[in-house]
Design an enzyme around this catalytic site. Sequence first.
Site, PDB file in Angstrom:
ATOM      1  N   HIS A 307       0.858  -1.184   0.000  1.00 49.64           N
ATOM      2  CA  HIS A 307       0.000   0.000   0.000  1.00 49.64           C
ATOM      3  C   HIS A 307       0.889   1.228   0.000  1.00 49.64           C
ATOM      4  O   HIS A 307       1.952   1.220   0.612  1.00 49.64           O
ATOM      5  CB  HIS A 307      -0.887   0.004   1.254  1.00 49.64           C
ATOM      6  CG  HIS A 307      -2.051   0.928   1.132  1.00 49.64           C
ATOM      7  ND1 HIS A 307      -1.966   2.256   1.423  1.00 49.64           N
ATOM      8  CD2 HIS A 307      -3.325   0.701   0.724  1.00 49.64           C
ATOM      9  CE1 HIS A 307      -3.137   2.811   1.211  1.00 49.64           C
ATOM     10  NE2 HIS A 307      -3.982   1.901   0.785  1.00 49.64           N
ATOM     11  N   ASP A 365      -7.935  -5.448   0.234  1.00 45.09           N
ATOM     12  CA  ASP A 365      -8.435  -6.278  -0.853  1.00 45.09           C
ATOM     13  C   ASP A 365      -8.049  -7.740  -0.746  1.00 45.09           C
ATOM     14  O   ASP A 365      -8.538  -8.568  -1.507  1.00 45.09           O
ATOM     15  CB  ASP A 365      -7.910  -5.736  -2.199  1.00 45.09           C
ATOM     16  CG  ASP A 365      -8.625  -4.455  -2.572  1.00 45.09           C
ATOM     17  OD1 ASP A 365      -9.822  -4.369  -2.281  1.00 45.09           O
ATOM     18  OD2 ASP A 365      -7.982  -3.559  -3.138  1.00 45.09           O
TER      19      ASP A 365
HETATM   20  N1  ACO Z   1       4.147  -7.491  -4.735  1.00 43.12           N
HETATM   21  C1  ACO Z   1       5.490  -7.484  -4.915  1.00 43.12           C
HETATM   22  N2  ACO Z   1       6.271  -6.399  -4.782  1.00 43.12           N
HETATM   23  C2  ACO Z   1       5.656  -5.254  -4.462  1.00 43.12           C
HETATM   24  C3  ACO Z   1       4.265  -5.170  -4.258  1.00 43.12           C
HETATM   25  C4  ACO Z   1       3.513  -6.349  -4.414  1.00 43.12           C
HETATM   26  N3  ACO Z   1       2.190  -6.355  -4.230  1.00 43.12           N
HETATM   27  N4  ACO Z   1       3.934  -3.899  -3.946  1.00 43.12           N
HETATM   28  C5  ACO Z   1       5.066  -3.196  -3.955  1.00 43.12           C
HETATM   29  N5  ACO Z   1       6.131  -4.021  -4.261  1.00 43.12           N
HETATM   30  C6  ACO Z   1       7.545  -3.646  -4.307  1.00 43.12           C
HETATM   31  C7  ACO Z   1       7.867  -2.890  -5.603  1.00 43.12           C
HETATM   32  O1  ACO Z   1       8.318  -3.779  -6.615  1.00 43.12           O
HETATM   33  C8  ACO Z   1       8.947  -1.947  -5.147  1.00 43.12           C
HETATM   34  O2  ACO Z   1      10.147  -2.660  -5.063  1.00 43.12           O
HETATM   35  P1  ACO Z   1      11.555  -1.910  -5.373  1.00 43.12           P
HETATM   36  O3  ACO Z   1      11.700  -0.853  -4.342  1.00 43.12           O
HETATM   37  O4  ACO Z   1      12.573  -3.016  -5.274  1.00 43.12           O
HETATM   38  O5  ACO Z   1      11.404  -1.361  -6.766  1.00 43.12           O
HETATM   39  C9  ACO Z   1       8.541  -1.581  -3.706  1.00 43.12           C
HETATM   40  O6  ACO Z   1       7.764  -2.707  -3.251  1.00 43.12           O
HETATM   41  C10 ACO Z   1       7.708  -0.324  -3.624  1.00 43.12           C
HETATM   42  O7  ACO Z   1       6.607  -0.457  -4.524  1.00 43.12           O
HETATM   43  P2  ACO Z   1       5.921   0.748  -5.307  1.00 43.12           P
HETATM   44  O8  ACO Z   1       5.183   0.207  -6.491  1.00 43.12           O
HETATM   45  O9  ACO Z   1       6.933   1.824  -5.548  1.00 43.12           O
HETATM   46  O10 ACO Z   1       4.899   1.261  -4.197  1.00 43.12           O
HETATM   47  P3  ACO Z   1       3.649   2.140  -4.445  1.00 43.12           P
HETATM   48  O11 ACO Z   1       3.381   2.832  -3.166  1.00 43.12           O
HETATM   49  O12 ACO Z   1       3.806   2.991  -5.663  1.00 43.12           O
HETATM   50  O13 ACO Z   1       2.498   1.078  -4.773  1.00 43.12           O
HETATM   51  C11 ACO Z   1       0.645  -0.353  -4.637  1.00 43.12           C
HETATM   52  C12 ACO Z   1       1.479   0.730  -3.935  1.00 43.12           C
HETATM   53  C13 ACO Z   1       0.227   0.130  -6.045  1.00 43.12           C
HETATM   54  C14 ACO Z   1      -0.628  -0.622  -3.844  1.00 43.12           C
HETATM   55  C15 ACO Z   1       1.511  -1.639  -4.757  1.00 43.12           C
HETATM   56  O14 ACO Z   1       1.892  -2.083  -3.483  1.00 43.12           O
HETATM   57  C16 ACO Z   1       0.796  -2.750  -5.531  1.00 43.12           C
HETATM   58  O15 ACO Z   1       0.862  -2.774  -6.764  1.00 43.12           O
HETATM   59  N6  ACO Z   1       0.126  -3.698  -4.818  1.00 43.12           N
HETATM   60  C17 ACO Z   1      -0.638  -4.729  -5.460  1.00 43.12           C
HETATM   61  C18 ACO Z   1      -1.984  -4.170  -5.933  1.00 43.12           C
HETATM   62  C19 ACO Z   1      -2.931  -3.945  -4.776  1.00 43.12           C
HETATM   63  O16 ACO Z   1      -3.127  -4.802  -3.920  1.00 43.12           O
HETATM   64  N7  ACO Z   1      -3.587  -2.767  -4.789  1.00 43.12           N
HETATM   65  C20 ACO Z   1      -4.606  -2.413  -3.788  1.00 43.12           C
HETATM   66  C21 ACO Z   1      -4.161  -1.248  -2.995  1.00 43.12           C
HETATM   67  S1  ACO Z   1      -5.316  -0.919  -1.723  1.00 43.12           S
HETATM   68  C22 ACO Z   1      -6.575  -0.123  -2.494  1.00 43.12           C
HETATM   69  O17 ACO Z   1      -6.450   0.572  -3.441  1.00 43.12           O
HETATM   70  C23 ACO Z   1      -7.879  -0.333  -1.926  1.00 43.12           C
END
Ligand code: ACO
Length: 431
Positions: A307, A365
């Site tokens: 998140h 979720d």
């Molecule tokens: N699985 C694996 N790796 C992940 C995940 C994940 N679900 N989420 C983040 N990471 C990793 C990224 O690869 C990144 O790694 P790095 O630093 O080595 O490049 C690091 O964690 C940071 O991730 P970002 O994408 O920069 O974080 P951001 O805050 O932009 O993204 C998000 C947040 C979009 C929710 C992300 O965690 C994600 O895609 N999760 C899966 C989708 C999801 O469950 N969304 C629901 C969110 S809650 C809602 O909207 C109700």
Amino acid sequence: MSKSVTLTDKATGKDYNFPVLSGSVGPDVIDVRKLYTDTGFFTYDPGYTSTGACKSAITYIDGDQGILLHRGYAIEDLAEKSDFMEVAYLILKGELPNGEQKKQFDRDITLHTMLHEQINRFFSGFRRDAHPMAVMCGVVGALSAFYHDSLDIADPHQRMIASYRLIAKMPTIAAMAYKYSIGQPFMYPQNNLPYADNFLQMTFGVPCEPYKVNPVLAKAMDRIFILHADHEQNASTSTVRLSGSSGANPFACIAAGIATLWGPAHGGANEAVLKMLAEIGHKDRIPEFIKRVKDKNEGVRLMGFGHRVYKNYDPRAKVMAKTCQEVLGELGIKNDPLLDIAVELERIALQDEYFVSKKLYPNVDFYSGIILKAMGFPTAMFTALFALARTVGWIAQWNEMIEDPEQKIGRPRQLYTGPAHRPFVPLDKRA
Ligand code: ACO
């Protein structure tokens, strides 16, 4: 003494002072409104990870501690002790209602549950296999063509009527989107039923026989609505505010919020979680899947994890996990293979260095899809339910924005990387 920070431009040796503002809780913010006029610089912050775009008194999140408060009340208390209508009142008006206010609010909302009959015909313009979010985007946007008496956004009374209409009509629209997709007749709202019960009746009832609402499922539905009611300045809420900042009408703004929520990185994640669990297929295949998630070249994410704000357990995920057990228990589902995979996946991920070091925890979720599937909703409806509940937050934030004397049209700046000015070359002279 008022706080400030100093920015030093090392090229010129000049110092610039910027005030620091404090909220009621949470980190202070640097007020950079005069940054460009004073220094000639803009800030660069794609994804707005460090940017506060507004003041708000509605929702507070401490992502490191895993805290979520609506108007100061903890989400766990609201989910346990309140109901969705009460939470809607709280989010919209700032205080919990007393008995009389609650009764009046329930009544006011139920007065608006029906749609203009002409809107029912609107549905037949969609293909039967249209995604419910596509239908909701279109139909909610179309409400502005029907309710002209609540479009003057400068009038607080009209704003409140539009807000009530949206909260009241979203369950009707979401249920109709579902009914249309399966070819069943639309069910009219029944105003003697509570909000969540009425939604279940419109979704799963049929005109040819009575529908008895299961109280455990209605309670779970109501709790799912509470857990999704608002979440501060997320992508869809910011979209609603940005659209509204131009003076656009509330129905159009909420349609923009629905469009944004649809994406898999936001509200579409619960649908993606179920797809992921089905793809994994068996607990034995979890290690192989985790390996793929950790391999950057694979481009696979553990959906329902991570998140932007929570760097701890999402407090909503804990309530959702408990609700999941209650619903499956009520429905007599003893061994749900997807739940088994989810529980094991969570256990493994919470111990794995990759997820621990990046502070990736289950979000709201992760379990909601399993509950909704058990209740009989097709996966395509999951995000529609999220939109239904989040409408409360969207419209409260929209009202707050309009009432804010500091409100301006939203207009971010950019770091331009295209060509600088160059002479126009006539067509016959181009290579
Ligand atoms: N699985 C694996 N790796 C992940 C995940 C994940 N679900 N989420 C983040 N990471 C990793 C990224 O690869 C990144 O790694 P790095 O630093 O080595 O490049 C690091 O964690 C940071 O991730 P970002 O994408 O920069 O974080 P951001 O805050 O932009 O993204 C998000 C947040 C979009 C929710 C992300 O965690 C994600 O895609 N999760 C899966 C989708 C999801 O469950 N969304 C629901 C969110 S809650 C809602 O909207 C109700």
